[in-house]
Design a protein around this motif. Structure first.
Motif, PDB file in Angstrom:
ATOM      1  N   ILE A 101       0.677  -1.126   0.081  1.00 14.73           N
ATOM      2  CA  ILE A 101      -0.064   0.024  -0.013  1.00 14.73           C
ATOM      3  C   ILE A 101       0.931   1.095  -0.131  1.00 14.73           C
ATOM      4  CG2 ILE A 101      -1.729   1.336   1.331  1.00 14.73           C
ATOM      5  CD1 ILE A 101      -3.141  -1.210   2.317  1.00 14.73           C
ATOM      6  N   GLY A 102       0.844   1.946  -0.946  1.00 12.54           N
ATOM      7  CA  GLY A 102       1.286   3.171  -1.152  1.00 12.54           C
ATOM      8  C   GLY A 102       0.595   4.437  -0.275  1.00 12.54           C
ATOM      9  N   MET A 103       1.234   5.174   0.680  1.00 11.75           N
ATOM     10  CA  MET A 103       0.997   6.146   1.376  1.00 11.75           C
ATOM     11  C   MET A 103       2.007   7.108   1.445  1.00 11.75           C
ATOM     12  SD  MET A 103      -2.271   5.738   2.776  1.00 11.75           S
ATOM     13  CE  MET A 103      -3.429   4.278   2.749  1.00 11.75           C
ATOM     14  N   PHE A 104       1.615   8.380   1.322  1.00  8.44           N
ATOM     15  CA  PHE A 104       2.448   9.569   1.668  1.00  8.44           C
ATOM     16  C   PHE A 104       1.572  10.703   2.657  1.00  8.44           C
ATOM     17  CE2 PHE A 104       0.286  11.423  -2.061  1.00  8.44           C
ATOM     18  CZ  PHE A 104       0.160  12.819  -1.520  1.00  8.44           C
ATOM     19  N   ARG A 105       2.283  11.244   3.536  1.00  8.69           N
ATOM     20  CA  ARG A 105       2.027  12.100   4.358  1.00  8.69           C
ATOM     21  C   ARG A 105       2.021  13.446   4.117  1.00  8.69           C
ATOM     22  NH1 ARG A 105       4.356  12.077  10.514  1.00  8.69           N
ATOM     23  NH2 ARG A 105       6.301  12.847   9.332  1.00  8.69           N
ATOM     24  N   ASP A 106       0.771  14.168   3.947  1.00  5.69           N
ATOM     25  CA  ASP A 106       0.597  15.413   3.588  1.00  5.69           C
ATOM     26  C   ASP A 106       1.469  16.234   4.358  1.00  5.69           C
ATOM     27  OD1 ASP A 106      -0.704  18.324   3.962  1.00  5.69           O
ATOM     28  OD2 ASP A 106      -1.513  17.519   2.062  1.00  5.69           O
ATOM     29  N   PRO A 107       2.486  17.140   4.023  1.00  4.35           N
ATOM     30  CA  PRO A 107       3.210  17.902   5.082  1.00  4.35           C
ATOM     31  C   PRO A 107       2.573  19.007   6.024  1.00  4.35           C
ATOM     32  CG  PRO A 107       3.760  18.345   2.837  1.00  4.35           C
ATOM     33  CD  PRO A 107       2.726  17.488   2.659  1.00  4.35           C
ATOM     34  N   SER A 109      -1.151  18.808   6.499  1.00  5.40           N
ATOM     35  CA  SER A 109      -2.293  18.275   7.310  1.00  5.40           C
ATOM     36  C   SER A 109      -1.766  17.148   8.310  1.00  5.40           C
ATOM     37  CB  SER A 109      -3.562  17.772   6.508  1.00  5.40           C
ATOM     38  OG  SER A 109      -3.329  16.656   5.721  1.00  5.40           O
ATOM     39  N   LEU A 110      -0.596  16.520   7.831  1.00  2.00           N
ATOM     40  CA  LEU A 110       0.006  15.289   8.250  1.00  2.00           C
ATOM     41  C   LEU A 110      -0.988  13.999   8.109  1.00  2.00           C
ATOM     42  CD1 LEU A 110       1.415  16.430  11.592  1.00  2.00           C
ATOM     43  CD2 LEU A 110       2.563  16.323   9.629  1.00  2.00           C
ATOM     44  N   ALA A 136       3.856   6.815  13.959  1.00  2.00           N
ATOM     45  CA  ALA A 136       3.897   8.170  14.496  1.00  2.00           C
ATOM     46  C   ALA A 136       2.461   8.766  14.677  1.00  2.00           C
ATOM     47  CB  ALA A 136       4.750   8.916  13.540  1.00  2.00           C
ATOM     48  N   THR A 137       1.707   9.327  13.739  1.00  2.00           N
ATOM     49  CA  THR A 137       0.640   9.926  13.965  1.00  2.00           C
ATOM     50  C   THR A 137      -0.427   8.814  14.008  1.00  2.00           C
ATOM     51  OG1 THR A 137       0.341  10.509  11.778  1.00  2.00           O
ATOM     52  CG2 THR A 137       1.151  12.231  13.017  1.00  2.00           C
ATOM     53  N   GLY A 138      -0.103   7.785  13.189  1.00  2.00           N
ATOM     54  CA  GLY A 138      -1.193   6.561  13.176  1.00  2.00           C
ATOM     55  C   GLY A 138      -1.763   6.802  11.940  1.00  2.00           C
ATOM     56  N   ASN A 139      -1.842   7.956  11.049  1.00  2.00           N
ATOM     57  CA  ASN A 139      -2.712   8.112  10.066  1.00  2.00           C
ATOM     58  C   ASN A 139      -2.627   7.135   8.958  1.00  2.00           C
ATOM     59  OD1 ASN A 139      -3.925  10.461  11.421  1.00  2.00           O
ATOM     60  ND2 ASN A 139      -2.588  11.921  10.391  1.00  2.00           N
ATOM     61  N   SER A 140      -1.375   6.658   8.731  1.00  2.00           N
ATOM     62  CA  SER A 140      -1.006   6.073   7.556  1.00  2.00           C
ATOM     63  C   SER A 140      -1.601   4.682   8.000  1.00  2.00           C
ATOM     64  CB  SER A 140       0.405   5.743   7.040  1.00  2.00           C
ATOM     65  OG  SER A 140       1.029   7.013   6.625  1.00  2.00           O
ATOM     66  N   ALA A 141      -0.975   4.210   9.124  1.00  2.00           N
ATOM     67  CA  ALA A 141      -1.658   2.788   9.417  1.00  2.00           C
ATOM     68  C   ALA A 141      -3.021   2.702   9.457  1.00  2.00           C
ATOM     69  CB  ALA A 141      -1.259   2.590  10.970  1.00  2.00           C
ATOM     70  N   ILE A 142      -3.809   3.546   9.981  1.00  2.00           N
ATOM     71  CA  ILE A 142      -5.449   3.678  10.073  1.00  2.00           C
ATOM     72  C   ILE A 142      -6.073   3.830   8.631  1.00  2.00           C
ATOM     73  CG2 ILE A 142      -7.263   5.228  10.613  1.00  2.00           C
ATOM     74  CD1 ILE A 142      -5.574   6.194  13.001  1.00  2.00           C
ATOM     75  N   ALA A 143      -5.348   4.599   7.657  1.00  2.00           N
ATOM     76  CA  ALA A 143      -5.756   4.583   6.243  1.00  2.00           C
ATOM     77  C   ALA A 143      -5.702   3.059   5.543  1.00  2.00           C
ATOM     78  CB  ALA A 143      -5.088   5.781   5.648  1.00  2.00           C
ATOM     79  N   HIS A 192       6.004  18.537  14.244  1.00  2.00           N
ATOM     80  CA  HIS A 192       6.319  17.825  12.866  1.00  2.00           C
ATOM     81  C   HIS A 192       5.678  16.487  12.550  1.00  2.00           C
ATOM     82  CE1 HIS A 192       8.211  21.662  11.854  1.00  2.00           C
ATOM     83  NE2 HIS A 192       8.931  21.470  12.846  1.00  2.00           N
ATOM     84  N   GLY A 193       5.072  15.948  13.659  1.00  2.00           N
ATOM     85  CA  GLY A 193       4.684  14.424  13.620  1.00  2.00           C
ATOM     86  C   GLY A 193       5.861  13.531  13.538  1.00  2.00           C
ATOM     87  N   TYR A 194       6.920  13.981  13.990  1.00  2.00           N
ATOM     88  CA  TYR A 194       8.028  12.974  14.213  1.00  2.00           C
ATOM     89  C   TYR A 194       8.160  12.297  15.687  1.00  2.00           C
ATOM     90  CZ  TYR A 194       9.916  14.080   9.637  1.00  2.00           C
ATOM     91  OH  TYR A 194      10.173  14.247   8.117  1.00  2.00           O
ATOM     92  N   ILE A 195       8.452  11.193  15.656  1.00  2.00           N
ATOM     93  CA  ILE A 195       8.749  10.403  17.081  1.00  2.00           C
ATOM     94  C   ILE A 195       9.903  11.014  17.666  1.00  2.00           C
ATOM     95  CG2 ILE A 195       8.969   8.135  18.185  1.00  2.00           C
ATOM     96  CD1 ILE A 195       7.487   6.884  15.867  1.00  2.00           C
ATOM     97  N   ARG A 196       9.842  11.349  18.830  1.00  2.00           N
ATOM     98  CA  ARG A 196      10.927  11.662  19.877  1.00  2.00           C
ATOM     99  C   ARG A 196      11.050  10.642  20.892  1.00  2.00           C
ATOM    100  NH1 ARG A 196      13.869  16.315  18.321  1.00  2.00           N
ATOM    101  NH2 ARG A 196      12.453  17.560  16.898  1.00  2.00           N
TER     102      ARG A 196
END
Length: 210
Positions: A101-107, A109-110, A136-143, A192-196
């Protein structure tokens, strides 16, 4: 901790993850370590695979020996970074089917934007492990999981290398039926939605694109 969230606590995984976190680890080193960690994570996430027995002949005698049974596996990689884990998983279980599955994160809206999907037609009959190094945000995994459910997938797990508490919470809320397996849950997400403290962008570090 939620019973559907498993942190795979193993000394070898912890050590290799530390080596991957180091900012001076080369692209080659990072890629090699990711593949090695994938072997160990796959070992743990497949503990519940069902076994049956078959009669075989050893050099010494005939015996009844264990062999895998039940539903077959499908690994689904969330592009592009997911392929780093995928390679190691397929090395360990070469008979598994593979989807992408190809996903990219909108810079801005994330949010995750899908651009590609190819999975086995019989995915509804398989155990599915969705893989992405970072939750990270979980958005890619959820989608991705939402899309796979529309394709018929019913029995899924999500596997990542690193997770943020925010991503875990978001995925659990959206898909409470999908167990999460990770090597570590870090402190937080930044603005920026990056894991720290994280390890940077897994795809860039794996492919040397940054």
């Amino acid at each position: 901790m939620d019973e559907n969230v498993t942190v795979i606590n193993h000394p070898l995984i912890a050590h290799k993850l530390t080596l991957m976190r180091r900012k001076n680890s080369s692209t080659q080193k990072f890629r090699s370590l990711l593949r090695e960690v994938a072997h160990l994570l796959t070992y743990e996430i497949t503990r519940d695979l069902e076994l049956t027995t078959e009669v075989i002949e050893t050099p010494m005698q005939e015996m009844e020996a264990p062999t895998l049974a039940g539903k077959k596996l499908c690994f689904v990689s969330i592009l592009r970074a997911g392929n780093g884990l995928l390679e190691g998983m397929v090395e360990l279980m070469p008979s598994a089917r593979v989807g992408h599955i190809g996903m990219f994160r909108d810079p801005e809206s994330l949010e995750a934007v899908e651009y590609y999907c190819k999975v086995p037609q019989d995915i509804g009959e398989r155990r599915v492990i969705v893989v992405d190094p970072m939750l990270a945000t979980g958005n890619s995994a959820i989608a991705s999981i939402t899309h796979l459910k529309k394709q018929g997938a019913q029995n899924m797990k999500f596997l990542c290398l690193l997770a943020a508490p925010e991503g875990v919470a978001a995925l659990r809320e959206a898909h409470p039926d999908v167990p999460i397996f990770t090597a570590a849950i870090d402190e937080r997400l930044d603005d920026h939605g990056y894991i720290r403290p994280g390890l940077g962008d897994a795809g860039d570090r794996m492919y040397g694109t940054k």
